[in-house]
Structure formats: structure tokens, C-alpha cells
Design an enzyme around this catalytic site. Structure first.
Site, PDB file in Angstrom:
ATOM      1  N   HIS A 137       0.835  -1.204   0.000  1.00 61.33           N
ATOM      2  CA  HIS A 137       0.000   0.000   0.000  1.00 61.33           C
ATOM      3  C   HIS A 137       0.871   1.255   0.000  1.00 61.33           C
ATOM      4  O   HIS A 137       0.648   2.181  -0.798  1.00 61.33           O
ATOM      5  CB  HIS A 137      -0.921  -0.002   1.218  1.00 61.33           C
ATOM      6  CG  HIS A 137      -1.702   1.265   1.383  1.00 61.33           C
ATOM      7  ND1 HIS A 137      -2.674   1.666   0.489  1.00 61.33           N
ATOM      8  CD2 HIS A 137      -1.634   2.250   2.328  1.00 61.33           C
ATOM      9  CE1 HIS A 137      -3.183   2.831   0.883  1.00 61.33           C
ATOM     10  NE2 HIS A 137      -2.571   3.201   1.992  1.00 61.33           N
ATOM     11  N   GLU A 156     -10.860   2.058   3.314  1.00 66.75           N
ATOM     12  CA  GLU A 156      -9.543   1.479   3.541  1.00 66.75           C
ATOM     13  C   GLU A 156      -9.727   0.157   4.259  1.00 66.75           C
ATOM     14  O   GLU A 156     -10.295   0.113   5.362  1.00 66.75           O
ATOM     15  CB  GLU A 156      -8.631   2.418   4.339  1.00 66.75           C
ATOM     16  CG  GLU A 156      -8.193   3.628   3.520  1.00 66.75           C
ATOM     17  CD  GLU A 156      -7.049   4.411   4.150  1.00 66.75           C
ATOM     18  OE1 GLU A 156      -6.435   5.207   3.422  1.00 66.75           O
ATOM     19  OE2 GLU A 156      -6.763   4.218   5.350  1.00 66.75           O
ATOM     20  N   LYS A 200      -9.670  11.894   7.528  1.00 65.06           N
ATOM     21  CA  LYS A 200      -9.631  10.542   8.075  1.00 65.06           C
ATOM     22  C   LYS A 200     -10.479  10.376   9.334  1.00 65.06           C
ATOM     23  O   LYS A 200     -10.730   9.246   9.748  1.00 65.06           O
ATOM     24  CB  LYS A 200      -8.183  10.185   8.420  1.00 65.06           C
ATOM     25  CG  LYS A 200      -7.228  10.216   7.240  1.00 65.06           C
ATOM     26  CD  LYS A 200      -7.408   9.046   6.322  1.00 65.06           C
ATOM     27  CE  LYS A 200      -6.976   7.778   7.018  1.00 65.06           C
ATOM     28  NZ  LYS A 200      -7.210   6.598   6.161  1.00 65.06           N
ATOM     29  N   SER A 218     -15.019   5.911  11.140  1.00 66.27           N
ATOM     30  CA  SER A 218     -14.321   4.627  11.056  1.00 66.27           C
ATOM     31  C   SER A 218     -15.298   3.566  11.530  1.00 66.27           C
ATOM     32  O   SER A 218     -15.876   3.695  12.612  1.00 66.27           O
ATOM     33  CB  SER A 218     -13.063   4.613  11.939  1.00 66.27           C
ATOM     34  OG  SER A 218     -12.163   5.626  11.547  1.00 66.27           O
ATOM     35  N   THR A 221      -4.056   0.396   5.810  1.00 70.33           N
ATOM     36  CA  THR A 221      -4.645  -0.279   4.651  1.00 70.33           C
ATOM     37  C   THR A 221      -3.858  -1.535   4.300  1.00 70.33           C
ATOM     38  O   THR A 221      -2.625  -1.509   4.214  1.00 70.33           O
ATOM     39  CB  THR A 221      -4.664   0.673   3.443  1.00 70.33           C
ATOM     40  OG1 THR A 221      -5.353   1.854   3.816  1.00 70.33           O
ATOM     41  CG2 THR A 221      -5.348   0.030   2.258  1.00 70.33           C
TER      42      THR A 221
END
Length: 427
Positions: A142, A208, A262, A266, A358
């Protein structure tokens, strides 16, 4: 204490469908809400959720040192704090209790009706109160792919990458369990060819493919955890979709790295699969060259053979498999990540979550993000309904699945499934 719960020959008196992720050899832990609106800690066998709070009240954990309300709480944090000996005792007890040859609960109809629920009749909740969340960047494939796209292809990896498990501190407030939808984030974006940013919805929302591990209380402030002991402080693992907004990320990440691109969401799978359950699936990880510094050096089998799959499901269409990868490809192990995390004396607590980063494999169909799978949008992927995807569209559902399998047994994580909704509009 022996780990008897992993006996591959054991059968449960609870029916387990073929290829289920949850045979009696798994015994994961989670938190769920019953249809009577009771929140309880539980485990799962087949398509049955098991109320461990009720089991404790009925005396089935007698002889194990537990606080009176250990399994009647709304998080696993206190149980996780009790440490590896208690985790193993409880898991062993559950394996014996649900063994097909044990009549103790099997033949007690009144108790069974109190303890066992159909998985369709409960709602899974976040299993732990996550105090801190760290996300690593530990897949060499990645990191190399991203380096080729955005930096010098001849020097795709930054100089530090082969020497330390690179990571950053994420945001625990927006970690949600499977099934909770996610809104497309708003943010600052610099349009191509422009010198000034605009504010608006991200057009490059991505998944991801990650796993994450949950820790117990590992150290006091100032103390480091030796790499050889680090796994003793890892309770178990979940699947993690660490959503990303690539256009927001591109504008903001210099000089301090990931931020709003980010931390908007999640998503994790709700059942925590213990390290004890994963023990039969150890394997050797990639060769590390150059050799890490002594505090990160490991021997033996430090990786785990976990098959991973990613599906995208457009609204009113069948899911399309877009990636097949494996956790064993990770360059840096969980033990190395935790040892490095505490090497400066950083305190790690019960319920902290550490994302793998990832997970991309060596082939194009094993890449762990749309950024790589479509090579930044240049190679769109066709869905089951004939539409194409460069990144994730509104009302798409992203589904991760993960499982381990050998000749004797298969155990898995279930899935983490999340639908992407349009940006949130305040009424």
C-alpha cells in the site's frame, strides 16, 4: 492454563450453519441490545447470540474470579482489564458449557430461553469504550502504491518506512459499529489547476481495508513493552473500514499528516475475535530488510492468515467483490506496532484500538482501497448493475468480510457493513 476452547473436534449443541464464521472454536466477545432493551455482554455461536450477563446471574461462571456485574455492563473494558488469564478461563468455560456432550445448559429449557437469542432479534453495539485510537501505515504494498502515485516512483517509500511502524493518532469519537451509516464529509479541497481552495462535499470518498486490535492495560506512563511480550496485552481483533476523503486529504496532509480527511468516520465489526481463537492461524510474515533495530526484532510466526474481502453494493443491486486480500501481507506485525507505540513510554489502556493501516496484497485485485484499485480513478470498476465506480457513490454500501480457515476449522469476524449517505444537512 491450556487453551481448550480451540479443540477442533468439539461440536456444539447449538446448530452451526456450514461455513459459519462462528463455530464453537471462535467464541468472540461483543455487546448487544436485546428486544427487551437490555444491554449485555455476549458471545456468539452459529446464528445465536448468548447473553453472558444472564449466564453470570445464573451461576455459570462460578469459580472464576469476576466482579458481580462483570458481564452486565455496556462495554467490555472491565473484562479486558482483567487480563489474559481471565479471558482464557471464561472462553474455556463457554466452550465446555456449549459442548454437545454437556447437558448442564443444553437440557435446561428455562435457562436456555433466558440466555440464547436469535441473531436477528438483537442489535449489535460498539463493544468497547475506545479511549484512544491509533492508525498505522504498515502494508509495504500500500505504501509503495501511494508513493508511486503521489511521489517519486523510484523512491516510493519514505526513508523511515522500513525502520519504524509509521502511525498517527486518530479520533475515537467517530468510530461506529457495523450497520451505522456514514455521511459524506464536507471539507476544504483544492481543485485541479487552482491556487485557492473551496469548501464543499468530498467527491473522492474511499474505503480502507484494515483490521484493528484492542488492547488491555499495557503499561504505566514511561514504561515500554518488550516486543516479545506485546501480544499478551492484545485482547483481540476486529475488521476496520477506515473511511477516507482523498481530495480533502491531498490538500491538508502537509505538513502534519491525516486530519479531517480521516476522522469523519471509522466503522468496525462488532464481534472481537480473541488472540487465543486466532492462534491456530499463525503464519510467517514478510522478510524484513533491513533488519529492524533490536527493540523491534521478532522470531517465529508473527503474522496471521486472515482472508479479507471487500464488496461494494449499489442501492437496489447485488454486491460486487472488488478486492481479495490477506492480513499476512502486513510488513509490520501487531506486536511490533504495540512495542513501538510504547517505546517512548506512551501509556496504553484497556479498550484502546490500533488500526493496521490499509492492507494491500501483491496483485492488483488484492489492493485495499479504491485509490489503488482504480489507480486514482484511471481504471473504473464495473458494478453488478452495470454502473462504474472510481470511488464510493452516495447510497453505496461497503462490506468487509474476514475469516481464517485450515483443514480442521474455519472462524471469522462476520462483517463490517456501512452505507455512505449524502452530506449531513442540519434541519
Amino acid at each position: 492454563m491450556p487453551n481448550i476452547a480451540n479443540d477442533p473436534s468439539r461440536k456444539s449443541w447449538i446448530e452451526v450453519p456450514e461455513n459459519s464464521d462462528f463455530p464453537i472454536q471462535n467464541i468472540p466477545f461483543g455487546v448487544f441490545l436485546t428486544k427487551e432493551d437490555v444491554v449485555t455482554i455476549g458471545t456468539r455461536i452459529g446464528d445465536c447470540a448468548i447473553d453472558m450477563g444472564a449466564l453470570q446471574q445464573l451461576g455459570y461462571f462460578e469459580g472464576i474470579e469476576l466482579t458481580d456485574d462483570m458481564f452486565m455492563q455496556d462495554t467490555l473494558n472491565d473484562f479486558i482489564s482483567d487480563g489474559k488469564k481471565t479471558w482464557r478461563q471464561v472462553r474455556n468455560r463457554l466452550a465446555l458449557l456449549f459442548d454437545g456432550n454437556n447437558p448442564e445448559l443444553r437440557d435446561n429449557k428455562d435457562h436456555r430461553e433466558i440466555v440464547i437469542f436469535n441473531i436477528k432479534d438483537i442489535e449489535m453495539l460498539l463493544p468497547v469504550q475506545i479511549g484512544d485510537y491509533t492508525d498505522f501505515y504498515s502494508s509495504k504494498e500500500h505504501a509503495t502504491n501511494v508513493g508511486k502515485m503521489f511521489r517519486d516512483p523510484e523512491n516510493a517509500l519514505l526513508p523511515n518506512w522500513l525502520h519504524i511502524p509509521v502511525g498517527y493518532h486518530g479520533r475515537s469519537s467517530t468510530i461506529v459499529p457495523s450497520g451505522i451509516p456514514v455521511h459524506r464529509p464536507m471539507g476544504q479541497i483544492l481543485p485541479n489547476g487552482e491556487s485557492s481552495p473551496v469548501f464543499g462535499p468530498s467527491s473522492l470518498v474511499d474505503f480502507e481495508l484494515e483490521t484493528a486490535f484492542i488492547t488491555t492495560d499495557a503499561n504505566i506512563m514511561g514504561e515500554n513493552i518488550p516486543v516479545g511480550e506485546a501480544e499478551d496485552y492484545i485482547f483481540g481483533m476486529v475488521l476496520l473500514n477506515d473511511w477516507s476523503a482523498r481530495d480533502i486529504q491531498k490538500w491538508e496532509y502537509v505538513p502534519l499528516g491525516p486530519f479531517l480527511a480521516k476522522n469523519f468516520a471509522s466503522s468496525i465489526s462488532p464481534w472481537i475475535v480473541t488472540m487465543d481463537a486466532l492462534e491456530p492461524f499463525r503464519t510467517k510474515g514478510p522478510k524484513q530488510d533491513p533488519t529492524p533495530l533490536p527493540y523491534l526484532q521478532q522470531k517465529g510466526k508473527n503474522a496471521f492468515d486472515i482472508n479479507l474481502e471487500v464488496y461494494i453494493q449499489p442501492e437496489k443491486a447485488e454486491p460486487t467483490l472488488v478486492s481479495k486480500s490477506n492480513f499476512k501481507y502486513m510488513y509490520w506485525s501487531m506486536a511490533q506496532q504495540l512495542a513501538h507505540h510504547t517505546s517512548n513510554g506512551c501509556r496504553v489502556n484497556s479498550g484502546d484500538m490500533m488500526g493496521s493501516g490499509t492492507i494491500s496484497g501483491p496483485t492488483p485485485d488484492s489492493f485495499g482501497s479504491m485509490l489503488e484499485l482504480t489507480w486514482s480513478g484511471k481504471n473504473p470498476i464495473q458494478m453488478s448493475d452495470g454502473t462504474e465506480r472510481k470511488f464510493i457513490n452516495n447510497n453505496d454500501t461497503v462490506i468487509f468480510k474476514g475469516y481464517c480457515e485450515n483443514s480442521a476449522v474455519r472462524i471469522g469476524f462476520g462483517e463490517v457493513s456501512s452505507k455512505l449517505l449524502p452530506p449531513f444537512v442540519r434541519k
